[in-house]
Design an enzyme around this catalytic site. Sequence first.
Site, PDB file in Angstrom:
ATOM      1  N   HIS A   1       4.246  53.961  25.618  1.00 16.80           N
ATOM      2  CA  HIS A   1       5.545  54.199  26.274  1.00 16.80           C
ATOM      3  C   HIS A   1       6.714  53.957  25.322  1.00 16.80           C
ATOM      4  O   HIS A   1       7.817  53.636  25.752  1.00 16.80           O
ATOM      5  CB  HIS A   1       5.727  53.306  27.510  1.00 16.80           C
ATOM      6  CG  HIS A   1       4.540  53.288  28.422  1.00 16.80           C
ATOM      7  ND1 HIS A   1       4.362  54.155  29.467  1.00 16.80           N
ATOM      8  CD2 HIS A   1       3.417  52.503  28.399  1.00 16.80           C
ATOM      9  CE1 HIS A   1       3.218  53.905  30.083  1.00 16.80           C
ATOM     10  NE2 HIS A   1       2.613  52.912  29.439  1.00 16.80           N
TER      11      HIS A   1
ATOM     12  N   SER B   1      24.181  66.189   5.292  1.00 14.76           N
ATOM     13  CA  SER B   1      25.058  66.826   6.272  1.00 14.76           C
ATOM     14  C   SER B   1      26.265  67.363   5.532  1.00 14.76           C
ATOM     15  O   SER B   1      26.750  66.740   4.582  1.00 14.76           O
ATOM     16  CB  SER B   1      25.481  65.787   7.307  1.00 14.76           C
ATOM     17  OG  SER B   1      26.684  66.188   7.923  1.00 14.76           O
TER      18      SER B   1
ATOM     19  N   LYS C   1      24.538  60.964   5.673  1.00 16.20           N
ATOM     20  CA  LYS C   1      23.334  61.418   6.358  1.00 16.20           C
ATOM     21  C   LYS C   1      22.182  61.798   5.426  1.00 16.20           C
ATOM     22  O   LYS C   1      22.384  62.338   4.354  1.00 16.20           O
ATOM     23  CB  LYS C   1      23.647  62.636   7.240  1.00 16.20           C
ATOM     24  CG  LYS C   1      24.495  62.337   8.454  1.00 16.20           C
ATOM     25  CD  LYS C   1      23.873  61.349   9.418  1.00 16.20           C
ATOM     26  CE  LYS C   1      22.742  61.982  10.213  1.00 16.20           C
ATOM     27  NZ  LYS C   1      23.243  63.003  11.157  1.00 16.20           N
TER      28      LYS C   1
ATOM     29  N   GLU D   1      11.649  67.927  11.781  1.00 16.12           N
ATOM     30  CA  GLU D   1      12.289  68.565  12.938  1.00 16.12           C
ATOM     31  C   GLU D   1      11.915  70.045  13.039  1.00 16.12           C
ATOM     32  O   GLU D   1      11.634  70.555  14.122  1.00 16.12           O
ATOM     33  CB  GLU D   1      13.808  68.427  12.838  1.00 16.12           C
ATOM     34  CG  GLU D   1      14.273  66.994  13.035  1.00 16.12           C
ATOM     35  CD  GLU D   1      15.759  66.854  12.767  1.00 16.12           C
ATOM     36  OE1 GLU D   1      16.529  66.780  13.737  1.00 16.12           O
ATOM     37  OE2 GLU D   1      16.148  66.848  11.587  1.00 16.12           O
TER      38      GLU D   1
END
Length: 454
Positions: A153, A274, A280, A287
């Site tokens: 979980h 970024s 970043k 992804e």
Amino acid sequence: MWKGRFQQPTSALVQRYGESVSFDWRLYAHDIRGSIAHAKGLEKAGILTTAEREAIERGLLQIRDEIAGGDFAWSQELEDVHMNIESTLTKRIGPAGAKLHTARSRNDQVATDVRLYSRDAIDSLIALTRELQRALVECAERGADAVMPGYTHLQRGQPVLFAHHLLAYVEMFARDAERLADARKRVNVMPLGSGALAGSTIILDREFVARELGFDGVTQNSMDAVSDRDFVVELLFTIALQGVHLSRLSEDVILWASAEFGFIHLSDAHTTGSSLMPQKKNPDVAELTRGKSGRLVGNLMALLTLLKGLPMTYNRDMQEDKEPLFDSLETITLALEVFTEMVRGMDVNRDRTAAAASDPLLLATDLADYLVLKGVPFRQAHEVIGKLVAHCLSTGRPFPELSLEDYRQFSDAFGDDVFAVLKMDAALAARKGIGAPSPANVAGRLRHWRESLA
Ligand code: ARG
């Protein structure tokens, strides 16, 4: 190719709608291989002379080299890869070329080509899968001493080794490779000789042609043979599931690379910045892989939907099998390659994983097991430790800071050996059942994989 019966040319729009050469050109090498074997079958049956068969073979090999070198002029009017190659051959070598399609239809031809293509693709995917497994094993070995929480979980559960977590994926990818190898058995059966749907009155030695092409055997029902695309469905399923596995690994990588977890470092070469936020470092490879798994599932659904309700035997709908197949193969190939590279540049941050694993609550189950070994029934032990956890949380005093008297207020089964349970090294070493993450077990599995992937 069918001008005999028709008085009007095909409409330009229909040609654009029906052409497949813009994507099935990818089958060219397999189509040519199939045609060369078929020509040998025709020669054996006395339909072609040896000289004709040799002219066909020479012509086809030349066409193959031209296509590979980008020097072949594909024509949309000739619809697909099969007619483009056959028509060019016939233009060049004359009547021998025009005999090549004897006792063959594009229906058994395309089924044969797609099987040959899928067989090669499977072999390459198995090799790429093993390469990714190797990269994961190496990453696990570099971080072999790193302890981390295992989660259910996404809540901290029990301590594990980082290597154990990575090896979970090695097991998953082993099943993928096994599924590919299993699918290959059903791919590797030759439909050639089934003709359009009912074979031919000209009898070729199919077993001989099959051996020429490296097939394990020949199909036994001509109608099934030209309409069967189960093997494409199986391959797309296997790829989709492997994509789902990659997507799950991606999600772990994305979480681990976040500042909140900080469990891993990814190399600069496998992350992006970024354009706006200078600080970043984004895990784009993971992804993108998570995202691309959607395409793989979609391609499987497309094919299942396409086949549902198709009457016997070949129907033109089946031309729509190719784009999903090519797309899934290209997508998974690139995903496996780039993921392998990323994992090679990935390292565990053992300080951060150890800090997360130092949460004493990870050993709550161990305390319950301790009580069980003292004779307390597990359900009761679970409740005692539950109350103990509530006590720790409300007083802000974790397990190691409680005294024996504190423990004994919850159960008189506690003795002063309880403190030994709270040592992380001992807690991990105690998990020594088959498949559990004791360091000795994990070292054993690392050795196993290193050897079986060598
Ligand atoms: N391009 C076709 C396909 O991929 C080849 C088979 C065509 N057969 C036919 N009867 N029109 O399905």
